[in-house]
Design a protein around this motif. Sequence first.
Motif, PDB file in Angstrom:
ATOM      1  N   GLU A  22      78.036   8.959  59.983  1.00  0.00           N
ATOM      2  CA  GLU A  22      77.501   8.359  60.963  1.00  0.00           C
ATOM      3  C   GLU A  22      76.490   9.993  61.207  1.00  0.00           C
ATOM      4  O   GLU A  22      74.857   9.485  61.415  1.00  0.00           O
ATOM      5  N   GLU A  25      73.466   8.928  58.412  1.00  0.00           N
ATOM      6  CA  GLU A  25      72.762   8.024  58.740  1.00  0.00           C
ATOM      7  C   GLU A  25      71.294   8.785  59.800  1.00  0.00           C
ATOM      8  O   GLU A  25      70.514   8.253  59.463  1.00  0.00           O
ATOM      9  N   ARG A  26      71.782   9.333  61.138  1.00  0.00           N
ATOM     10  CA  ARG A  26      71.239   9.981  61.635  1.00  0.00           C
ATOM     11  C   ARG A  26      70.538  11.494  61.079  1.00  0.00           C
ATOM     12  O   ARG A  26      68.516  10.703  61.382  1.00  0.00           O
ATOM     13  N   ALA A  28      69.423  10.643  57.902  1.00  0.00           N
ATOM     14  CA  ALA A  28      68.133   9.714  57.087  1.00  0.00           C
ATOM     15  C   ALA A  28      67.032   9.017  57.963  1.00  0.00           C
ATOM     16  O   ALA A  28      65.913   9.331  57.810  1.00  0.00           O
ATOM     17  N   SER A  29      67.662   9.167  59.064  1.00  0.00           N
ATOM     18  CA  SER A  29      66.463   8.232  59.845  1.00  0.00           C
ATOM     19  C   SER A  29      65.878   9.390  60.472  1.00  0.00           C
ATOM     20  O   SER A  29      64.050   9.118  60.499  1.00  0.00           O
ATOM     21  N   LYS A  31      64.965  11.868  58.794  1.00  0.00           N
ATOM     22  CA  LYS A  31      63.260  12.429  57.859  1.00  0.00           C
ATOM     23  C   LYS A  31      62.695  10.876  57.385  1.00  0.00           C
ATOM     24  O   LYS A  31      61.743  11.186  58.057  1.00  0.00           O
ATOM     25  N   ALA A  32      63.415  10.008  57.449  1.00  0.00           N
ATOM     26  CA  ALA A  32      61.879   8.981  57.950  1.00  0.00           C
ATOM     27  C   ALA A  32      60.909   9.119  58.720  1.00  0.00           C
ATOM     28  O   ALA A  32      59.622   8.223  58.491  1.00  0.00           O
ATOM     29  N   SER A  33      61.830   9.196  60.189  1.00  0.00           N
ATOM     30  CA  SER A  33      60.515   9.448  61.489  1.00  0.00           C
ATOM     31  C   SER A  33      59.989  10.355  61.022  1.00  0.00           C
ATOM     32  O   SER A  33      59.015  10.625  62.145  1.00  0.00           O
TER      33      SER A  33
END
Length: 76
Positions: A22, A25-26, A28-29, A31-33
């Motif tokens: 988890e 995932e946080r 990674a999301s 960095k994508a945002s």
Amino acid sequence: MSQQDDLNAVRRSLDELTRKVEELERRASGKASESGRAAPPPDRSGMVTIPDTPYDNALWTDTDDEGLGSRDRRAP
């Protein structure tokens, strides 16, 4: 160790793994945002297309058949 102790150890390990996944995932999301866009497509300029046409038989005149030896001699 008893079976119950083993089961508890597995549950703790699974809980820890779930927390770490988890967290990844946080990150990674996040960095994508931050970048505001998706990752660029992979560079395919180094790829080579291999044609479906057969190779020239002259390429294979001096080769050995793998496991069979030379063309002008009998196989062992």
